[in-house]
Design a protein around this motif. Structure first.
Motif, PDB file in Angstrom:
ATOM      1  N   ALA A   1      -6.164  11.085  13.606  1.00  0.00           N
ATOM      2  CA  ALA A   1      -5.717  11.607  12.799  1.00  0.00           C
ATOM      3  C   ALA A   1      -6.807  11.962  11.771  1.00  0.00           C
ATOM      4  CB  ALA A   1      -4.701  11.722  11.746  1.00  0.00           C
ATOM      5  N   ASN A   2      -7.256  13.099  11.484  1.00  0.00           N
ATOM      6  CA  ASN A   2      -8.237  13.802  11.141  1.00  0.00           C
ATOM      7  C   ASN A   2      -7.964  14.300   9.122  1.00  0.00           C
ATOM      8  OD1 ASN A   2      -7.021  16.410  11.034  1.00  0.00           O
ATOM      9  ND2 ASN A   2      -9.206  17.047  11.848  1.00  0.00           N
ATOM     10  N   LEU A   3      -7.072  14.501   9.287  1.00  0.00           N
ATOM     11  CA  LEU A   3      -6.220  14.228   7.824  1.00  0.00           C
ATOM     12  C   LEU A   3      -5.162  13.524   7.096  1.00  0.00           C
ATOM     13  CD1 LEU A   3      -5.781  15.889   4.528  1.00  0.00           C
ATOM     14  CD2 LEU A   3      -3.879  17.424   6.170  1.00  0.00           C
ATOM     15  N   GLY A   4      -4.955  12.516   6.202  1.00  0.00           N
ATOM     16  CA  GLY A   4      -4.082  11.541   5.916  1.00  0.00           C
ATOM     17  C   GLY A   4      -3.662  12.020   4.603  1.00  0.00           C
ATOM     18  N   ILE A   5      -2.165  12.038   4.031  1.00  0.00           N
ATOM     19  CA  ILE A   5      -1.396  12.639   3.030  1.00  0.00           C
ATOM     20  C   ILE A   5      -0.682  10.876   2.424  1.00  0.00           C
ATOM     21  CG2 ILE A   5       0.468  13.983   2.098  1.00  0.00           C
ATOM     22  CD1 ILE A   5      -2.382  15.277   3.098  1.00  0.00           C
ATOM     23  N   ILE A   6      -1.727  10.978   1.091  1.00  0.00           N
ATOM     24  CA  ILE A   6      -0.735  10.318   0.886  1.00  0.00           C
ATOM     25  C   ILE A   6       0.105  10.361  -0.577  1.00  0.00           C
ATOM     26  CG2 ILE A   6      -1.098   8.002  -1.184  1.00  0.00           C
ATOM     27  CD1 ILE A   6      -3.993   7.888  -0.021  1.00  0.00           C
ATOM     28  N   ASP A   7       1.159  10.269  -0.664  1.00  0.00           N
ATOM     29  CA  ASP A   7       2.473  10.600  -1.424  1.00  0.00           C
ATOM     30  C   ASP A   7       2.161  10.151  -2.625  1.00  0.00           C
ATOM     31  OD1 ASP A   7       3.431  12.247   1.101  1.00  0.00           O
ATOM     32  OD2 ASP A   7       4.663  11.004   1.118  1.00  0.00           O
ATOM     33  N   ALA A   8       1.983  10.824  -3.731  1.00  0.00           N
ATOM     34  CA  ALA A   8       1.705  11.021  -5.327  1.00  0.00           C
ATOM     35  C   ALA A   8       3.334  11.764  -6.169  1.00  0.00           C
ATOM     36  CB  ALA A   8       0.953  11.506  -5.972  1.00  0.00           C
ATOM     37  N   LYS A   9       4.028  10.579  -6.591  1.00  0.00           N
ATOM     38  CA  LYS A   9       5.573  11.211  -6.777  1.00  0.00           C
ATOM     39  C   LYS A   9       5.183  11.795  -8.588  1.00  0.00           C
ATOM     40  CE  LYS A   9       8.015   7.749  -4.815  1.00  0.00           C
ATOM     41  NZ  LYS A   9       8.536   6.317  -4.643  1.00  0.00           N
ATOM     42  N   SER A  10       3.975  11.190  -9.247  1.00  0.00           N
ATOM     43  CA  SER A  10       3.793  12.388 -11.164  1.00  0.00           C
ATOM     44  C   SER A  10       2.348  12.096 -10.956  1.00  0.00           C
ATOM     45  CB  SER A  10       4.445  11.075 -11.566  1.00  0.00           C
ATOM     46  OG  SER A  10       3.454   9.924 -11.935  1.00  0.00           O
TER      47      SER A  10
ATOM     48  N   PRO B   1       1.014  -1.483   0.210  1.00  0.00           N
ATOM     49  CA  PRO B   1      -0.652   0.147   0.264  1.00  0.00           C
ATOM     50  C   PRO B   1       1.002   0.794   0.208  1.00  0.00           C
ATOM     51  CG  PRO B   1       0.018  -1.354   2.538  1.00  0.00           C
ATOM     52  CD  PRO B   1       0.584  -2.030   1.158  1.00  0.00           C
ATOM     53  N   PRO B   2       0.383   2.613  -0.505  1.00  0.00           N
ATOM     54  CA  PRO B   2       1.368   3.499  -0.636  1.00  0.00           C
ATOM     55  C   PRO B   2       1.028   4.085   1.245  1.00  0.00           C
ATOM     56  CG  PRO B   2      -1.131   4.164  -0.976  1.00  0.00           C
ATOM     57  CD  PRO B   2      -1.270   2.553  -1.217  1.00  0.00           C
ATOM     58  N   ASN B   3       2.512   4.777   0.922  1.00  0.00           N
ATOM     59  CA  ASN B   3       2.825   5.419   2.179  1.00  0.00           C
ATOM     60  C   ASN B   3       1.594   6.955   2.667  1.00  0.00           C
ATOM     61  OD1 ASN B   3       4.451   6.358   4.655  1.00  0.00           O
ATOM     62  ND2 ASN B   3       4.752   8.064   3.052  1.00  0.00           N
ATOM     63  N   LEU B   4       1.092   6.032   4.519  1.00  0.00           N
ATOM     64  CA  LEU B   4       0.132   7.473   4.177  1.00  0.00           C
ATOM     65  C   LEU B   4       0.672   8.264   5.661  1.00  0.00           C
ATOM     66  CD1 LEU B   4      -2.997   8.553   4.367  1.00  0.00           C
ATOM     67  CD2 LEU B   4      -3.438   6.470   6.315  1.00  0.00           C
ATOM     68  N   ARG B   5       0.473   9.617   5.317  1.00  0.00           N
ATOM     69  CA  ARG B   5       0.795  10.884   6.790  1.00  0.00           C
ATOM     70  C   ARG B   5      -0.208  10.436   7.493  1.00  0.00           C
ATOM     71  NH1 ARG B   5       4.420  14.850   4.509  1.00  0.00           N
ATOM     72  NH2 ARG B   5       3.467  14.797   2.289  1.00  0.00           N
TER      73      ARG B   5
ATOM     74  N   VAL C   1     -18.355  11.247   8.538  1.00  0.00           N
ATOM     75  CA  VAL C   1     -16.462  10.620   7.697  1.00  0.00           C
ATOM     76  C   VAL C   1     -15.849  12.058   8.600  1.00  0.00           C
ATOM     77  CG1 VAL C   1     -14.996  10.883   6.313  1.00  0.00           C
ATOM     78  CG2 VAL C   1     -16.932  10.725   5.610  1.00  0.00           C
ATOM     79  N   SER C   2     -14.776  10.743   9.299  1.00  0.00           N
ATOM     80  CA  SER C   2     -13.837  11.201  10.988  1.00  0.00           C
ATOM     81  C   SER C   2     -13.040  12.563  10.000  1.00  0.00           C
ATOM     82  CB  SER C   2     -13.615  10.705  11.716  1.00  0.00           C
ATOM     83  OG  SER C   2     -13.861   9.717  11.893  1.00  0.00           O
ATOM     84  N   GLN C   3     -12.565  11.635   8.829  1.00  0.00           N
ATOM     85  CA  GLN C   3     -10.884  11.833   8.515  1.00  0.00           C
ATOM     86  C   GLN C   3     -11.241  12.273   7.218  1.00  0.00           C
ATOM     87  OE1 GLN C   3      -7.503   9.220   7.408  1.00  0.00           O
ATOM     88  NE2 GLN C   3      -8.051   8.672   9.566  1.00  0.00           N
ATOM     89  N   VAL C   4     -10.332  13.527   6.397  1.00  0.00           N
ATOM     90  CA  VAL C   4     -10.003  12.639   5.015  1.00  0.00           C
ATOM     91  C   VAL C   4      -8.681  12.797   4.274  1.00  0.00           C
ATOM     92  CG1 VAL C   4     -10.206  15.126   2.912  1.00  0.00           C
ATOM     93  CG2 VAL C   4     -11.718  15.269   4.786  1.00  0.00           C
ATOM     94  N   ARG C   5      -9.052  11.733   3.318  1.00  0.00           N
ATOM     95  CA  ARG C   5      -7.306  11.425   2.223  1.00  0.00           C
ATOM     96  C   ARG C   5      -6.839  11.971   1.690  1.00  0.00           C
ATOM     97  NH1 ARG C   5      -6.259   5.287   4.979  1.00  0.00           N
ATOM     98  NH2 ARG C   5      -6.808   5.474   7.088  1.00  0.00           N
ATOM     99  N   VAL C   6      -6.135  12.285   1.756  1.00  0.00           N
ATOM    100  CA  VAL C   6      -5.892  13.363   0.081  1.00  0.00           C
ATOM    101  C   VAL C   6      -5.124  12.684  -0.819  1.00  0.00           C
ATOM    102  CG1 VAL C   6      -5.125  16.016  -1.052  1.00  0.00           C
ATOM    103  CG2 VAL C   6      -6.712  15.120   0.994  1.00  0.00           C
ATOM    104  N   ARG C   7      -4.702  12.910  -1.757  1.00  0.00           N
ATOM    105  CA  ARG C   7      -3.342  12.148  -2.704  1.00  0.00           C
ATOM    106  C   ARG C   7      -2.744  13.622  -3.030  1.00  0.00           C
ATOM    107  NH1 ARG C   7      -5.190   8.050  -4.720  1.00  0.00           N
ATOM    108  NH2 ARG C   7      -4.375   6.113  -3.819  1.00  0.00           N
TER     109      ARG C   7
ATOM    110  N   GLU D   1      -6.052  15.123  -5.245  1.00  0.00           N
ATOM    111  CA  GLU D   1      -7.300  14.399  -4.655  1.00  0.00           C
ATOM    112  C   GLU D   1      -7.625  14.173  -3.372  1.00  0.00           C
ATOM    113  OE1 GLU D   1      -7.204  11.927  -7.917  1.00  0.00           O
ATOM    114  OE2 GLU D   1      -6.465  10.138  -6.738  1.00  0.00           O
ATOM    115  N   VAL D   2      -8.885  14.244  -3.666  1.00  0.00           N
ATOM    116  CA  VAL D   2      -9.606  13.730  -1.896  1.00  0.00           C
ATOM    117  C   VAL D   2     -10.689  12.474  -2.472  1.00  0.00           C
ATOM    118  CG1 VAL D   2     -11.435  13.747  -0.782  1.00  0.00           C
ATOM    119  CG2 VAL D   2     -10.640  16.184  -1.036  1.00  0.00           C
ATOM    120  N   SER D   3      -9.884  11.314  -1.600  1.00  0.00           N
ATOM    121  CA  SER D   3     -10.011  10.141  -2.111  1.00  0.00           C
ATOM    122  C   SER D   3     -10.730   9.238  -0.476  1.00  0.00           C
ATOM    123  CB  SER D   3      -8.963   9.359  -2.488  1.00  0.00           C
ATOM    124  OG  SER D   3      -9.340   7.754  -3.227  1.00  0.00           O
TER     125      SER D   3
END
Length: 364
Positions: free
Chosen positions: A309-318, A231-235, A280-286, A263-265
């Motif tokens: 956490a209420n914000l999750g960041i998924i790192d996108a490289k491109s 799975p992708p890294n989630l901060r 929805v208690s958390q927003v995850r963003v790529r 993008e919000v996912s």
């Protein structure tokens, strides 16, 4: 010609050894050198099989790898080889395919044709009269790896493009542009999908086009492969001073101000397309990594947390990882395909929401 890390002879030996390990079964390799019966058509080996007092002759065809599109030819070839060759005790010889790897779809088709098979992973199917043998084991590592790589990296971008625009016909160049990949990568993926018999084609040469006729099968396969893909890294962050229902809009405003591609996912995006949860208690963003993203996170007042956490960041490289995002009410949302795949990797009721979302928004 058979070319593989396992030679044809080694596969036949492995098959015979597997039969010998079964109770009340005895098997002998009668012939190895191909015996041609009709011109250049024949079989690669003959095995004499004895099961609980019953005797059979198996005519073996050896292949490296077999996918659904290969089954029709293999079935015809095996039947031609066994036609008109009665075995001892009046029993007609049984055709059987031995391969280093057989895709799940190929196995299903072979069973529907009542043609036996064996692969190097140990799966065995033999519909002999009065001696039915069926053993299902995980696919060989070589097949599992080749299938897994189809759903990762830039190849996955091609699949994403095909699924989002599954009603369209594509040439290689056009598809490559849509997926932000090289024409060579697009061509490789199309070739792989044709082996699974998920595409239809029209035209020839440079004007050749393909269409995804089995979007359901492709998306099912992708969903199944997620368990084998890292799975992708989630901060994880906590953003203070913002109610959960307003957090996504605030993130969007700040990211836009800093020119961050995002993008919000996950649940926050799915809820906007097809409501399912009461909250929805958390927003995850790529988001594309870099100084701009770091500055935006800083402006949000977000700080790293392990819990709550209420914000999750998924790192996108491109930008290819943000394909087909859509602007909805001032917020960039991931494509429905991406949202569905992300939900399948989530926690809590995420998987339940994924099935609801697929039915309501994707439709296949």
């Amino acid at each position: 010609m058979f070319e593989s890390p396992l030679t044809g002879r080694q596969l036949i030996t492995q098959f015979v050894d597997a039969l010998q390990e079964l109770p009340e079964v005895d098997a002998d390799l009668d012939h190895w050198e191909p015996v041609r019966t009709h011109g250049d058509r024949g079989y690669d080996a003959q095995v004499d099989l004895h099961v609980a007092g019953k005797s059979f002759v198996l005519l073996i065809e050896v292949k490296k790898s077999v996918f659904p599109r290969d089954v029709r030819q293999v079935a015809w070839q095996l039947r031609e080889a066994s036609h008109g060759r009665p075995a001892g005790q009046g029993q007609a010889p049984l055709p059987l395919l031995v391969a280093e790897s057989l895709s799940p779809g190929a196995k299903e088709l072979l069973r529907s044709e009542h043609i036996g098979y064996y692969d190097s992973g140990g799966s065995l199917y033999l519909p002999a009269p009065g001696a039915y043998l069926y053993i299902e084991k995980p696919p060989p590592k070589a097949l599992a790896k080749s299938v897994r790589t189809l759903f990762t990296g830039r190849r996955a971008q091609v699949l994403h493009a095909l699924l989002v625009q599954h009603q369209n016909w594509f040439g290689v160049t056009e598809l490559a542009q849509q997926a932000i990949v090289s024409p060579a990568t697009a061509s490789q993926v199309l070739t792989e999908l044709e082996r699974f018999d998920w595409l239809v084609a029209r035209g020839q040469g440079p004007s050749k086009e393909r269409h995804l006729r089995e979007p359901t099968a492709l998306l099912d396969a992708w969903a199944k492969q997620l368990a084998t893909i890292r799975p992708p890294n989630l901060r994880r962050y906590y953003v203070p001073g913002t109610k959960a229902e307003m957090l996504a809009m605030r993130i969007g405003e700040v990211f836009d101000m800093h020119d961050v591609e995002y993008e919000v996912s996950h649940e926050a995006a799915a809820q906007r397309y097809a409501p399912f949860l009461s909250n929805v208690s958390q927003v995850r963003v790529r988001a594309l990594t870099g100084a701009n993203a770091d500055a935006a996170i800083g402006d949000l007042g977000a700080h790293v947390v392990n819990e709550g956490a209420n914000l999750g960041i998924i790192d996108a490289k491109s930008s290819g990882e943000l394909l087909f995002r859509d602007r909805v009410d001032g917020l960039w949302l991931a494509s429905p395909i991406q949202i569905y795949l992300d939900l399948l990797r989530g926690e809590g009721r995420s998987k339940e929401m994924a099935e609801h979302f697929r039915k309501e928004r994707i439709g296949f």
